[in-house]
Write an enzyme that holds these catalytic residues in place. Structure first.
Site, PDB file in Angstrom:
ATOM      1  CB  ALA A  65      25.513   6.858   3.348  1.00 61.77           C
ATOM      2  N   GLY A 108      20.645   7.749   0.781  1.00 60.96           N
ATOM      3  CA  GLY A 108      19.948   7.143   1.905  1.00 60.96           C
ATOM      4  C   GLY A 108      18.844   8.014   2.459  1.00 60.96           C
ATOM      5  CD  GLU A 111      18.560   4.195  -0.730  1.00 59.97           C
ATOM      6  OE1 GLU A 111      18.927   3.583  -1.737  1.00 59.97           O
ATOM      7  OE2 GLU A 111      19.305   4.385   0.259  1.00 59.97           O
ATOM      8  CD  GLU A 131      22.502   6.189  -3.618  1.00 52.53           C
ATOM      9  OE1 GLU A 131      21.826   5.983  -2.606  1.00 52.53           O
ATOM     10  OE2 GLU A 131      22.020   6.688  -4.667  1.00 52.53           O
TER      11      GLU A 131
END
Length: 257
Positions: A65, A108, A111, A131
């Protein structure tokens, strides 16, 4: 016209989507995810697109992110983040999706790669969920998809330490299906995409649905879905064409009916 993506229709039922934020290692912003969700929706609606290949660049598939955007959001903003609806739209994409991954696929980005049905990785690819180093945890399905893919122990190690794994480790763990030279990753993904795109469209969708169901349901429910899908396909013209083509030793001409 998307600002953070390049979308190419390559013919043969294949569409290539390239993330384009190279200055930020393709870090995922709200705008980029919204553009990606829209691009997949357009591919979903296009009867001439059967398979989508998603890639980044040689340095990064997506490095997570965008931290600058995250820092500007308060807790309420995070909880109501419009990116969540974009992730849901990406998750619902029903056509085959192949990720071609070079470099970093972190947070992300990892993911996002796991939203694909097949991952082709370059030797230089690295997958991780860092994270925890920011005092948070994966929030786009990482804690759910990763253990289903690589098992509990490795998923725990990756999420709780924040350490990434290399492409060969990802291959052994079942996170990726192939590892190749970095310069050949997109080419190999497109080769697979063209092969898949030549199959019967309805069979592709139902087979994908059944395989995904196997990851999040019990065996009995999965078998019921499989039987229903098999019965549906048994009544299609594509099934008749597939058998006829096999008997006549010619390529099948599937119509999607």
């Amino acid at each position: 016209m998307p600002q953070h993506l390049a979308v190419e229709t390559l013919g043969g039922g294949v569409r290539l989507i390239t993330l384009q934020r190279p200055q930020a290692l393709n870090a995922l912003t709200t705008a980029l995810l919204a553009e990606l969700a829209q691009a997949l929706a357009e591919a979903e609606a296009d009867p001439h697109t059967q398979v989508v290949v998603l890639t980044g660049n040689r340095k990064a598939f997506a490095a997570g992110a965008d931290l600058k955007e995250m820092a500007e959001r308060d807790l309420t903003g995070i909880l109501n983040d419009p990116r969540q609806s974009s992730w849901e739209q990406i998750r619902r994409f029903s056509k085959p999706l192949i990720a071609a991954v070079n470099g970093f696929a972190l947070g992300g980005g990892c993911e996002l790669a796991m939203h694909a049905d097949i991952i082709i990785a370059g030797e230089d690819a690295r997958f991780g969920q860092p994270e925890i180093n920011l005092g948070i945890m994966p929030g786009a399905g990482g804690t759910q998809r990763l253990p289903r893919t690589v098992g509990k122990s490795l998923a725990m190690q990756m999420v709780l330490t924040g350490e990434a794994i290399d492409a060969r480790h990802a291959l052994r763990a079942g996170l990726v299906s192939e590892v190749t030279q970095p310069e050949l990753v997109v080419e190999r993904a497109l080769q697979l995409a063209r092969l898949i795109a030549g199959k019967a469209p309805l069979a592709l969708r139902l087979a994908k649905e059944a395989l995904l169901k196997a990851m999040d349901t019990d065996l009995a429910s999965g078998l019921r879905l499989e039987r229903h899908a098999f019965t549906v396909l048994a009544g299609t013209r594509d099934r008749e064409e597939g058998i006829a083509a096999f008997q006549e030793k010619r390529p099948a001409q599937f119509s999607g009916h």
